[in-house]
Design an enzyme around this catalytic site. Structure first.
Site, PDB file in Angstrom:
ATOM      1  CB  CYS A 101      -0.869  -0.026   1.257  1.00 48.99           C
ATOM      2  SG  CYS A 101      -1.901   1.435   1.476  1.00 48.99           S
ATOM      3  CB  CYS A 123      -2.957   3.910  -5.552  1.00 51.15           C
ATOM      4  SG  CYS A 123      -4.233   3.054  -4.611  1.00 51.15           S
ATOM      5  CG  HIS A 171      -7.022  -0.119  -4.400  1.00 48.87           C
ATOM      6  ND1 HIS A 171      -6.230  -0.014  -3.285  1.00 48.87           N
ATOM      7  CD2 HIS A 171      -8.191  -0.687  -3.973  1.00 48.87           C
ATOM      8  CE1 HIS A 171      -6.881  -0.494  -2.231  1.00 48.87           C
ATOM      9  NE2 HIS A 171      -8.078  -0.909  -2.626  1.00 48.87           N
TER      10      HIS A 171
HETATM   11  N1  DGL Z   1      -3.765   0.508  -2.224  1.00 48.21           N
HETATM   12  C1  DGL Z   1      -3.578   1.696  -1.408  1.00 48.21           C
HETATM   13  C2  DGL Z   1      -2.370   2.458  -1.923  1.00 48.21           C
HETATM   14  O1  DGL Z   1      -1.538   1.849  -2.579  1.00 48.21           O
HETATM   15  C3  DGL Z   1      -4.859   2.461  -1.319  1.00 48.21           C
HETATM   16  C4  DGL Z   1      -4.891   3.439  -0.200  1.00 48.21           C
HETATM   17  C5  DGL Z   1      -6.272   3.765   0.307  1.00 48.21           C
HETATM   18  O2  DGL Z   1      -6.889   2.894   0.897  1.00 48.21           O
HETATM   19  O3  DGL Z   1      -6.693   4.912   0.123  1.00 48.21           O
HETATM   20  O4  DGL Z   1      -2.187   3.623  -1.676  1.00 48.21           O
END
Ligand code: DGL
Length: 296
Positions: free
Chosen positions: A89, A199, A201
């Site tokens: 993350c 990110c 996601h």
């Molecule tokens: N996957 C997370 C990242 O890499 C998402 C962060 C979030 O939950 O806002 O930043």
């Protein structure tokens, strides 16, 4: 962060063994993009994945909350026997990895937006970065840009709404496409030929982004580089699983969620082709004691 926020005691840490699993954690489902790369490169490794979906998105949380959850989950993974941790993350890494390094002696790998690879590939010398607001405003990100993007114009765009979409397993609705268009078209207009997916996601949105930018942008996703870094770090510590120790099947991946896990299961099936069961886990932390107790 508040002074004296965290108790000074290190958690008890067992001796690590190469047969132990690697812990991978994200605020939600995004770390599955990293898990996919780790599984591809290191099929002998057993994995424990934690999605803190109950508290996603982290990008809207205060710094102390993110540090509190990150530390609690890393400690939990070590208590589950993890021999190494991947904080999959960007937001948690940017905000909390220094704290986790202070507190835990387990080998630890963080993730950060691919500014360095973007600086290597951009021909126009203009690159866009999509990441959470927390990542973009962090000192760690500023240092990254100063170090690697001296002659690169970096256009930072917070990806408001994108984590929420992936958490709903929405990777291509008209609303999502409209949001993405609003984020990337100004970058194209400004001459960007490279887009950093800052990110974990966002790699799940690559098809949607591609449908907007076509071949005009190189998309920078660092998940394979993270898997390679994990391989290096495990090697340095003599912790690589031997081929006989495990094999890449669903039984060697333990999926855990602090929420009901339905979306984690759905995305694991869609992305990894795994019909995995998801354990609901309770990981209390200083900032979330009562709510976790209620969830149990
Ligand atoms: N996957 C997370 C990242 O890499 C998402 C962060 C979030 O939950 O806002 O930043």
């Amino acid at each position: 962060m508040h002074p004296n926020t965290f108790a000074p005691l290190p958690v008890n840490q067992p001796a690590f063994s190469s047969a132990a699993p690697v812990g991978i954690f994200d605020s939600g489902l995004g770390g599955l993009s990293v898990l996919r790369a780790v599984r591809g490169l290191l099929p002998a490794e057993r994995l424990v994945y934690v999605a803190d979906s109950r508290y996603a998105p982290y990008g809207q949380r205060d710094d102390d909350f993110i540090a509190d959850r990150t530390l609690a989950i890393c400690e939990w993974l070590v208590a589950q026997g993890a021999k190494a941790l991947v904080v999959a993350c960007n937001t948690a890494t940017a905000q909390s990895i220094a704290l986790v390094r202070e507190r835990l002696s387990v080998p630890l790998i963080g993730v950060e937006p691919g500014i360095k690879p973007a600086a290597l590939v951009s021909k126009t010398r203009v690159a866009g970065v999509l990441a959470t607001q927390v990542t973009l405003r962090s000192a760690r990100f500023q240092t990254l840009v100063e170090r690697h993007a001296a002659d690169l114009r970096v256009l930072c765009q917070p990806g408001h709404g994108l984590v929420e979409a992936v958490e709903r397993c929405d990777i291509g609705s008209p609303e999502l496409l409209a949001l993405l268009r609003a984020y990337v078209e100004p970058m194209l207009d400004a001459g960007a030929d490279t887009l950093v997916l800052g990110c974990t996601h966002y790699p799940f949105l690559d098809t949607a982004i591609r449908s907007i930018v076509g071949e005009r942008m190189t998309l920078v996703d660092t998940s394979i580089a993270i898997a390679r870094q994990l391989e290096r770090v495990l090697g340095q510590h003599g912790l690589c699983a031997s081929a006989g120790e495990a094999s890449a099947n669903a039984d060697d991946i333990r999926f855990c969620s602090t929420s009901d896990g339905a979306h984690l299961r759905e995305l694991a099936a869609a992305l990894l082709g795994l019909d995995a069961s998801v354990e609901r886990v309770v990981i209390p932390s200083r900032r979330t004691p009562e709510r976790e107790a209620n969830a149990a």
